[in-house]
Design an enzyme around this catalytic site. Structure first.
Site, PDB file in Angstrom:
ATOM      1  N   CYS A 145       0.695  -1.299   0.064  1.00 22.37           N
ATOM      2  CA  CYS A 145       0.206  -0.103   0.028  1.00 22.37           C
ATOM      3  C   CYS A 145       0.824   1.184  -0.061  1.00 22.37           C
ATOM      4  CB  CYS A 145      -0.931   0.081   1.153  1.00 22.37           C
ATOM      5  SG  CYS A 145       0.000  -0.598   2.770  1.00 22.37           S
ATOM      6  N   HIS A 159      -3.154   6.318   4.839  1.00 14.75           N
ATOM      7  CA  HIS A 159      -1.704   6.381   4.931  1.00 14.75           C
ATOM      8  C   HIS A 159      -1.258   7.844   4.535  1.00 14.75           C
ATOM      9  CE1 HIS A 159      -1.689   2.105   5.792  1.00 14.75           C
ATOM     10  NE2 HIS A 159      -1.187   1.626   5.058  1.00 14.75           N
TER      11      HIS A 159
END
Ligand code: A2P
Length: 342
Positions: free
Chosen positions: A135, A248
């Protein structure tokens, strides 16, 4: 989706997990041309019903025999399950798009971000498997690709601030229950993470390696080099788990091969595929994790020159780790695959 468009049988291995659930959502939101959707998970979930496009679908057992007539198998049930079942799915004729780390660095398996290296999908014929990158790597490379193409990249210095959803559904529950325990004046239990995650930052994602880095940090190094097809890029990363549910955030310092100004980077990224420029500090507009949840785009801002070196740029890059960092990227690979190769 038009009436006479070809439709595909898709299986999701790990359908009951955080990423699996997002895969269902993304297939729906992007109107993926589905004939059958088969949901697979562990024995614990067999018989459970998940809702998709208003219809209940019963979860079946993930097994080697579960992939008959499947065209595309989306895997997100952990690396062990990918090692155990992805080859069987490929042998049954499906193309596997694997969200785990199991095959990412396998030289025969393409590692793909559709905005960055869609051409690599052609190598799916080697093993019948296409790997979805980590990710943190995906969102960073979506932002870096236009800069790479324009001026080249010599070195990257990265710090990440990663949401608990990247660890899975149990970690989301752990942060939630620690926050509630704190508010109630009770003690906090930690079982998913080795330390309390609420109101804390853990400079520790995945296990530690002999070189002192974590596996997550080395994934960013090795996957970036593989996807950019350039082992000469210098990369150092510090990955940190923070008490954020979704999204994130990353500080990315880039040393480019030739000079590019902050204004030129803004111009480039304003039309880059998959990127949304959020960069107006006069109005206090910059990318934030709370704004990226549910979004398909990667938010980029705080674009400025690194005044300590000749050719340096700083970026702040934020994306929904469950979407672009996992489920969305996997479905985009499936879309590119059916458009180009099926
Ligand atoms: P289950 O819900 O039946 O345990 P997350 O990353 O959010 O924790 O999700 C992990 C996913 O992987 C879930 O769908 C989980 O199914 C699935 N999974 C975990 N272990 C196995 C297993 N041994 N066999 C099949 N699926 C598994």
């Amino acid at each position: 989706m038009s009436e006479n468009q070809k439709k595909y049988n898709v299986a999701i291995a790990g359908a009951t997990g955080a990423v699996g659930g997002a895969m269902l959502d993304v297939l729906d939101r992007r109107d993926f041309p589905l004939k059958e959707l088969r949901l697979l998970a562990s024995e614990r979930s067999v018989g459970k019903k998940l809702l998709f496009r208003g219809e209940e679908i019963e979860v079946q057992l993930l097994s080697k025999d579960a992939f008959k007539d499947i065209d595309i198998a989306l895997f997100s049930a952990g690396a062990t399950r990918s090692f155990d079942y992805a080859p069987a799915a490929a042998a049954a004729g499906a193309v596997v798009i694997d969200n785990s780390s199991a095959y990412r660095m396998d030289p025969d398996v393409p590692l793909v971000i559709p905005e960055v290296n869609p051409h690599a999908i052609a190598q799916y014929t080697n093993r019948g498997i296409i790997a979805n990158p980590n990710c943190s790597t995906i969102q960073m490379l979506v932002a870096l690709k236009p800069i790479l193409d324009k001026v080249g990249i010599k070195r990257l210095v990265i710090s990440t601030y990663q949401a608990v959803s990247g660890t899975g559904a149990k970690a989301i529950e752990e942060l939630d229950s620690q926050v509630k325990a704190y508010a109630a004046g009770k003690s906090m239990d930690a079982s998913v993470y080795p330390h309390q995650i609420a109101f804390n930052c853990l400079p520790h994602i995945d296990s530690f390696l002999e070189n002192g880095y974590t596996k997550e940090e080395m994934k960013m190094v090795n996957e970036t080099r593989k996807i950019f097809e350039d082992d000469s890029i210098g990369i150092t990363a510090t990955t940190v788990r923070v008490p954020v549910f979704y999204g994130h955030s990353e500080s990315v310092n880039i040393e480019t091969k030739s000079k590019i100004t902050a204004a030129e980077v803004k111009e480039l990224l304003s039309s880059a595929p998959g990127v949304k420029l959020v960069d107006n500090t006069d109005d206090l507009k910059y990318p934030m994790a709370i704004d990226c949840a549910g979004e398909f785009e990667t938010l980029v801002g705080r674009i400025r020159e690194d005044e300590s070196i000749d050719n340096g740029i700083n970026l702040w890059v934020v994306s929904d780790n469950i979407l672009k960092g996992a489920a969305l990227n996997a479905v985009q690979i499936a879309e590119t695959f059916i458009a180009e190769y099926k």
